[in-house]
Design a protein around this motif. Structure first.
Motif, mmCIF file in Angstrom:
data_model
loop_
_atom_site.group_PDB
_atom_site.id
_atom_site.type_symbol
_atom_site.label_atom_id
_atom_site.label_comp_id
_atom_site.label_asym_id
_atom_site.label_seq_id
_atom_site.Cartn_x
_atom_site.Cartn_y
_atom_site.Cartn_z
ATOM 1 N N LEU A 19 4.293 -16.719 18.418
ATOM 2 C CA LEU A 19 4.311 -16.895 19.872
ATOM 3 C C LEU A 19 3.961 -15.593 20.581
ATOM 4 O O LEU A 19 3.195 -15.584 21.552
ATOM 5 N N MET A 20 4.495 -14.479 20.093
ATOM 6 C CA MET A 20 4.179 -13.184 20.709
ATOM 7 C C MET A 20 2.688 -12.890 20.606
ATOM 8 O O MET A 20 2.073 -12.391 21.552
ATOM 9 N N GLU A 21 2.083 -13.200 19.465
ATOM 10 C CA GLU A 21 0.646 -12.971 19.305
ATOM 11 C C GLU A 21 -0.161 -13.867 20.237
ATOM 12 O O GLU A 21 -1.131 -13.421 20.856
ATOM 13 N N LEU A 22 0.236 -15.129 20.356
ATOM 14 C CA LEU A 22 -0.469 -16.040 21.263
ATOM 15 C C LEU A 22 -0.346 -15.577 22.717
ATOM 16 O O LEU A 22 -1.322 -15.617 23.477
ATOM 17 N N LEU A 23 0.849 -15.124 23.090
ATOM 18 C CA LEU A 23 1.036 -14.632 24.458
ATOM 19 C C LEU A 23 0.230 -13.366 24.713
ATOM 20 O O LEU A 23 -0.306 -13.174 25.809
ATOM 21 N N SER B 110 -4.054 -11.304 29.865
ATOM 22 C CA SER B 110 -5.106 -10.285 29.873
ATOM 23 C C SER B 110 -4.558 -8.950 30.381
ATOM 24 O O SER B 110 -4.825 -8.544 31.500
ATOM 25 N N MET B 111 -3.813 -8.267 29.509
ATOM 26 C CA MET B 111 -3.216 -6.976 29.871
ATOM 27 C C MET B 111 -3.651 -5.867 28.923
ATOM 28 O O MET B 111 -2.951 -4.888 28.723
ATOM 29 N N GLY B 112 -4.778 -6.052 28.274
ATOM 30 C CA GLY B 112 -5.236 -5.026 27.349
ATOM 31 C C GLY B 112 -4.725 -5.217 25.936
ATOM 32 O O GLY B 112 -5.050 -4.434 25.052
ATOM 33 N N ARG B 113 -3.924 -6.226 25.707
ATOM 34 C CA ARG B 113 -3.428 -6.530 24.366
ATOM 35 C C ARG B 113 -4.234 -7.707 23.842
ATOM 36 O O ARG B 113 -4.796 -8.489 24.597
ATOM 37 N N SER B 114 -4.268 -7.868 22.537
ATOM 38 C CA SER B 114 -5.012 -8.999 21.983
ATOM 39 C C SER B 114 -4.218 -9.626 20.840
ATOM 40 O O SER B 114 -3.419 -8.965 20.181
ATOM 41 N N ALA B 115 -4.467 -10.897 20.632
ATOM 42 C CA ALA B 115 -3.843 -11.603 19.514
ATOM 43 C C ALA B 115 -4.552 -11.177 18.232
ATOM 44 O O ALA B 115 -5.756 -11.003 18.207
ATOM 45 N N ASP B 116 -3.773 -11.010 17.168
ATOM 46 C CA ASP B 116 -4.337 -10.544 15.900
ATOM 47 C C ASP B 116 -3.648 -11.276 14.759
ATOM 48 O O ASP B 116 -2.418 -11.226 14.631
ATOM 49 N N TRP B 117 -4.446 -11.969 13.942
ATOM 50 C CA TRP B 117 -3.870 -12.702 12.809
ATOM 51 C C TRP B 117 -3.182 -11.757 11.825
ATOM 52 O O TRP B 117 -2.191 -12.118 11.195
ATOM 53 N N TYR B 118 -3.692 -10.546 11.690
ATOM 54 C CA TYR B 118 -3.074 -9.594 10.770
ATOM 55 C C TYR B 118 -1.708 -9.121 11.285
ATOM 56 O O TYR B 118 -0.810 -8.843 10.498
ATOM 57 N N ASP B 119 -1.570 -9.023 12.600
ATOM 58 C CA ASP B 119 -0.252 -8.718 13.169
ATOM 59 C C ASP B 119 0.721 -9.852 12.854
ATOM 60 O O ASP B 119 1.872 -9.607 12.491
ATOM 61 N N PHE B 120 0.259 -11.090 13.008
ATOM 62 C CA PHE B 120 1.103 -12.245 12.687
ATOM 63 C C PHE B 120 1.486 -12.233 11.206
ATOM 64 O O PHE B 120 2.646 -12.501 10.855
ATOM 65 N N LEU B 121 0.540 -11.905 10.351
ATOM 66 C CA LEU B 121 0.837 -11.820 8.920
ATOM 67 C C LEU B 121 1.852 -10.715 8.641
ATOM 68 O O LEU B 121 2.784 -10.903 7.854
ATOM 69 N N ALA B 122 1.695 -9.581 9.304
ATOM 70 C CA ALA B 122 2.657 -8.483 9.130
ATOM 71 C C ALA B 122 4.045 -8.892 9.635
ATOM 72 O O ALA B 122 5.060 -8.583 9.000
#
Length: 132
Positions: free
Chosen positions: A84-88, A93-105
């Motif tokens: 959910l944090m990655e999707l949010l 659009s605040m300069g952050r991006s969703a990342d599958w590797y972050d979700f995996l971590a």
């Protein structure tokens, strides 16, 4: 069955709030100033969710001992929260991006936190009992 004790889980809730802030704030710790090595952010993600699940294990054991449904709910909840944090991050659009590797971590950290928590928390409680 004992009722759910909200106050017993305050440490877990505090860690969850901190993770949420760090995940959704624009630049919470000025991360550009702390470049360590390639992929260091993945290590941070893993450590955050390891800590969340370990604290959750501590709170569960303190209140009512471990049961499989509680532990499964804890680790699955942490994994879903990480997703959910990655999707949010991708949606805001605040300069952050969703990342599958972050979700995996996040997910790996949650699973490691469960393994560490199940094996260390009962030992810590036994040690504390011996000291008192």
């Amino acid at each position: 069955m004992r009722p759910f004790r909200f106050l017993a889980f305050v440490p877990t809730i505090i860690v969850l709030v901190v993770i949420t802030y760090l995940s959704l704030a624009k630049n919470p710790v000025h991360s550009q100033e702390f470049y360590l090595f390639e992929g260091a952010d993945k290590l941070v993600h893993g450590c955050m969710y390891l800590g969340l699940v370990w604290i959750g294990c501590f709170d569960i054991y303190r209140v009512s001992k471990f049961t499989a449904p509680k532990l499964i709910l804890l680790v699955c909840g942490a994994i879903v929260w990480g997703g959910l944090m990655e999707l949010l991050q991708g949606a805001m659009s605040m300069g952050r991006s969703a990342d599958w590797y972050d979700f995996l971590a996040n997910s790996c950290g949650a699973i490691l936190g469960l393994i560490l928590g199940v094996n260390s928390v009962p030992y810590l409680f036994k040690k504390c009992k011996k000291l008192s």
